[in-house]
Design a protein around this motif. Sequence first.
Motif, PDB file in Angstrom:
ATOM      1  N   VAL A  12      -1.898  -5.638   8.431  1.00 15.40           N
ATOM      2  CA  VAL A  12      -1.664  -7.077   8.386  1.00 15.40           C
ATOM      3  C   VAL A  12      -0.183  -7.328   8.172  1.00 15.40           C
ATOM      4  O   VAL A  12       0.517  -6.495   7.574  1.00 15.40           O
ATOM      5  CB  VAL A  12      -2.517  -7.724   7.265  1.00 15.40           C
ATOM      6  N   GLN A  13       0.303  -8.440   8.651  1.00 14.06           N
ATOM      7  CA  GLN A  13       1.700  -8.803   8.433  1.00 14.06           C
ATOM      8  C   GLN A  13       1.878  -9.367   7.028  1.00 14.06           C
ATOM      9  O   GLN A  13       0.941  -9.902   6.427  1.00 14.06           O
ATOM     10  CB  GLN A  13       2.137  -9.831   9.463  1.00 14.06           C
ATOM     11  N   ALA A  14       3.088  -9.255   6.532  1.00 16.02           N
ATOM     12  CA  ALA A  14       3.404  -9.830   5.223  1.00 16.02           C
ATOM     13  C   ALA A  14       3.039 -11.312   5.208  1.00 16.02           C
ATOM     14  O   ALA A  14       3.278 -12.029   6.181  1.00 16.02           O
ATOM     15  CB  ALA A  14       4.886  -9.637   4.926  1.00 16.02           C
ATOM     16  N   GLY A  15       2.440 -11.723   4.096  1.00 21.54           N
ATOM     17  CA  GLY A  15       1.968 -13.087   3.969  1.00 21.54           C
ATOM     18  C   GLY A  15       0.527 -13.286   4.387  1.00 21.54           C
ATOM     19  O   GLY A  15      -0.058 -14.347   4.123  1.00 21.54           O
ATOM     20  N   GLY A  16      -0.043 -12.286   5.000  1.00 19.71           N
ATOM     21  CA  GLY A  16      -1.422 -12.373   5.465  1.00 19.71           C
ATOM     22  C   GLY A  16      -2.429 -12.050   4.387  1.00 19.71           C
ATOM     23  O   GLY A  16      -2.080 -11.836   3.216  1.00 19.71           O
ATOM     24  N   SER A  17      -3.696 -12.006   4.791  1.00 17.98           N
ATOM     25  CA  SER A  17      -4.797 -11.789   3.864  1.00 17.98           C
ATOM     26  C   SER A  17      -5.746 -10.721   4.379  1.00 17.98           C
ATOM     27  O   SER A  17      -5.882 -10.534   5.588  1.00 17.98           O
ATOM     28  CB  SER A  17      -5.584 -13.091   3.654  1.00 17.98           C
ATOM     29  N   LEU A  18      -6.385 -10.059   3.439  1.00 21.09           N
ATOM     30  CA  LEU A  18      -7.459  -9.126   3.740  1.00 21.09           C
ATOM     31  C   LEU A  18      -8.511  -9.250   2.651  1.00 21.09           C
ATOM     32  O   LEU A  18      -8.195  -9.595   1.508  1.00 21.09           O
ATOM     33  CB  LEU A  18      -6.967  -7.679   3.782  1.00 21.09           C
ATOM     34  N   ARG A  19      -9.751  -8.912   3.019  1.00 18.63           N
ATOM     35  CA  ARG A  19     -10.828  -8.889   2.035  1.00 18.63           C
ATOM     36  C   ARG A  19     -11.500  -7.525   2.075  1.00 18.63           C
ATOM     37  O   ARG A  19     -12.036  -7.119   3.106  1.00 18.63           O
ATOM     38  CB  ARG A  19     -11.849  -9.976   2.322  1.00 18.63           C
ATOM     39  N   LEU A  20     -11.453  -6.839   0.954  1.00 21.39           N
ATOM     40  CA  LEU A  20     -12.098  -5.538   0.838  1.00 21.39           C
ATOM     41  C   LEU A  20     -13.491  -5.708   0.244  1.00 21.39           C
ATOM     42  O   LEU A  20     -13.702  -6.579  -0.610  1.00 21.39           O
ATOM     43  CB  LEU A  20     -11.276  -4.606  -0.039  1.00 21.39           C
ATOM     44  N   ASN A  83      -4.484 -12.105  -0.909  1.00 23.44           N
ATOM     45  CA  ASN A  83      -3.697 -13.115  -0.201  1.00 23.44           C
ATOM     46  C   ASN A  83      -2.208 -12.869  -0.423  1.00 23.44           C
ATOM     47  O   ASN A  83      -1.822 -12.132  -1.339  1.00 23.44           O
ATOM     48  CB  ASN A  83      -4.063 -14.511  -0.697  1.00 23.44           C
ATOM     49  N   SER A  84      -1.398 -13.490   0.398  1.00 22.71           N
ATOM     50  CA  SER A  84       0.062 -13.373   0.280  1.00 22.71           C
ATOM     51  C   SER A  84       0.480 -11.917   0.157  1.00 22.71           C
ATOM     52  O   SER A  84       1.274 -11.545  -0.715  1.00 22.71           O
ATOM     53  CB  SER A  84       0.551 -14.168  -0.937  1.00 22.71           C
ATOM     54  N   LEU A  85      -0.039 -11.099   1.037  1.00 21.61           N
ATOM     55  CA  LEU A  85       0.226  -9.667   0.960  1.00 21.61           C
ATOM     56  C   LEU A  85       1.688  -9.349   1.213  1.00 21.61           C
ATOM     57  O   LEU A  85       2.373 -10.025   2.005  1.00 21.61           O
ATOM     58  CB  LEU A  85      -0.661  -8.919   1.947  1.00 21.61           C
ATOM     59  N   LYS A  86       2.155  -8.314   0.524  1.00 25.51           N
ATOM     60  CA  LYS A  86       3.542  -7.870   0.614  1.00 25.51           C
ATOM     61  C   LYS A  86       3.577  -6.419   1.094  1.00 25.51           C
ATOM     62  O   LYS A  86       2.606  -5.678   0.887  1.00 25.51           O
ATOM     63  CB  LYS A  86       4.200  -7.949  -0.766  1.00 25.51           C
ATOM     64  N   PRO A  87       4.680  -5.976   1.675  1.00 27.51           N
ATOM     65  CA  PRO A  87       4.772  -4.566   2.094  1.00 27.51           C
ATOM     66  C   PRO A  87       4.497  -3.594   0.944  1.00 27.51           C
ATOM     67  O   PRO A  87       3.920  -2.521   1.174  1.00 27.51           O
ATOM     68  CB  PRO A  87       6.210  -4.457   2.601  1.00 27.51           C
ATOM     69  N   GLU A  88       4.853  -3.976  -0.263  1.00 30.24           N
ATOM     70  CA  GLU A  88       4.628  -3.087  -1.410  1.00 30.24           C
ATOM     71  C   GLU A  88       3.157  -2.988  -1.806  1.00 30.24           C
ATOM     72  O   GLU A  88       2.804  -2.192  -2.677  1.00 30.24           O
ATOM     73  CB  GLU A  88       5.470  -3.507  -2.618  1.00 30.24           C
ATOM     74  N   ASP A  89       2.304  -3.782  -1.180  1.00 34.28           N
ATOM     75  CA  ASP A  89       0.863  -3.651  -1.393  1.00 34.28           C
ATOM     76  C   ASP A  89       0.258  -2.545  -0.526  1.00 34.28           C
ATOM     77  O   ASP A  89      -0.923  -2.217  -0.668  1.00 34.28           O
ATOM     78  CB  ASP A  89       0.140  -4.969  -1.089  1.00 34.28           C
ATOM     79  N   THR A  90       1.063  -1.979   0.357  1.00 31.61           N
ATOM     80  CA  THR A  90       0.584  -0.904   1.219  1.00 31.61           C
ATOM     81  C   THR A  90       0.142   0.292   0.386  1.00 31.61           C
ATOM     82  O   THR A  90       0.899   0.800  -0.449  1.00 31.61           O
ATOM     83  CB  THR A  90       1.685  -0.469   2.188  1.00 31.61           C
ATOM     84  N   GLN A 112      -7.519   2.218   3.852  1.00 30.68           N
ATOM     85  CA  GLN A 112      -6.078   2.029   4.000  1.00 30.68           C
ATOM     86  C   GLN A 112      -5.748   0.555   4.210  1.00 30.68           C
ATOM     87  O   GLN A 112      -6.350  -0.114   5.061  1.00 30.68           O
ATOM     88  CB  GLN A 112      -5.554   2.845   5.185  1.00 30.68           C
ATOM     89  N   VAL A 113      -4.779   0.086   3.457  1.00 32.33           N
ATOM     90  CA  VAL A 113      -4.209  -1.248   3.649  1.00 32.33           C
ATOM     91  C   VAL A 113      -2.733  -1.066   3.951  1.00 32.33           C
ATOM     92  O   VAL A 113      -1.999  -0.445   3.160  1.00 32.33           O
ATOM     93  CB  VAL A 113      -4.396  -2.139   2.406  1.00 32.33           C
ATOM     94  N   THR A 114      -2.303  -1.577   5.091  1.00 29.00           N
ATOM     95  CA  THR A 114      -0.905  -1.484   5.495  1.00 29.00           C
ATOM     96  C   THR A 114      -0.378  -2.881   5.762  1.00 29.00           C
ATOM     97  O   THR A 114      -0.960  -3.626   6.556  1.00 29.00           O
ATOM     98  CB  THR A 114      -0.741  -0.620   6.745  1.00 29.00           C
ATOM     99  N   VAL A 115       0.715  -3.224   5.075  1.00 29.80           N
ATOM    100  CA  VAL A 115       1.315  -4.540   5.220  1.00 29.80           C
ATOM    101  C   VAL A 115       2.695  -4.357   5.853  1.00 29.80           C
ATOM    102  O   VAL A 115       3.568  -3.702   5.275  1.00 29.80           O
ATOM    103  CB  VAL A 115       1.437  -5.263   3.879  1.00 29.80           C
ATOM    104  N   SER A 116       2.878  -4.919   7.014  1.00 28.38           N
ATOM    105  CA  SER A 116       4.152  -4.785   7.722  1.00 28.38           C
ATOM    106  C   SER A 116       5.069  -5.960   7.389  1.00 28.38           C
ATOM    107  O   SER A 116       4.614  -7.075   7.153  1.00 28.38           O
ATOM    108  CB  SER A 116       3.910  -4.721   9.221  1.00 28.38           C
ATOM    109  N   SER A 117       6.358  -5.664   7.393  1.00 26.34           N
ATOM    110  CA  SER A 117       7.337  -6.715   7.051  1.00 26.34           C
ATOM    111  C   SER A 117       7.801  -7.460   8.277  1.00 26.34           C
ATOM    112  O   SER A 117       7.509  -7.105   9.401  1.00 26.34           O
ATOM    113  CB  SER A 117       8.529  -6.074   6.346  1.00 26.34           C
TER     114      SER A 117
END
Length: 117
Positions: A12-20, A83-90, A112-117
């Motif tokens: 997901v891109q930075a600022g996006g959301s995911l639900r685990l 929510n508001s995912l950041k690259p450091e949440d990867t 795996q959760v990958t947050v791109s900047s």
Amino acid sequence: QVQLVESGGGLVQAGGSLRLSCAASGSGFSVNAMRWYRQAPGKQRELVASITSGGSTVYADSAKGRFTISRDNAKNTVYLQMNSLKPEDTAVYYCYVSVGSLYRPYWGQGTQVTVSS
């Protein structure tokens, strides 16, 4: 024996959301605490959020205000809305549950959760 099946990770891109989601299956058990941990490359596994059987929650400082942990006791399932995912949440995110009167621990396989900047 309890098995945990996780789902919901991805890119997901930075600022996006995911639900685990993490579902515990088996028979004849009661679930106590349910938690989400994460482990980034080269770092130790860390607690992200925890929820008791009564619904009390605890969050890591990094998760406060952005992540929400919840559970469905009828389904023995725990969720992590991010929510508001950041690259450091990867990281790889792991589900953890404590089961029965002996509080036996069980871990999910990780997602795996990958947050791109």
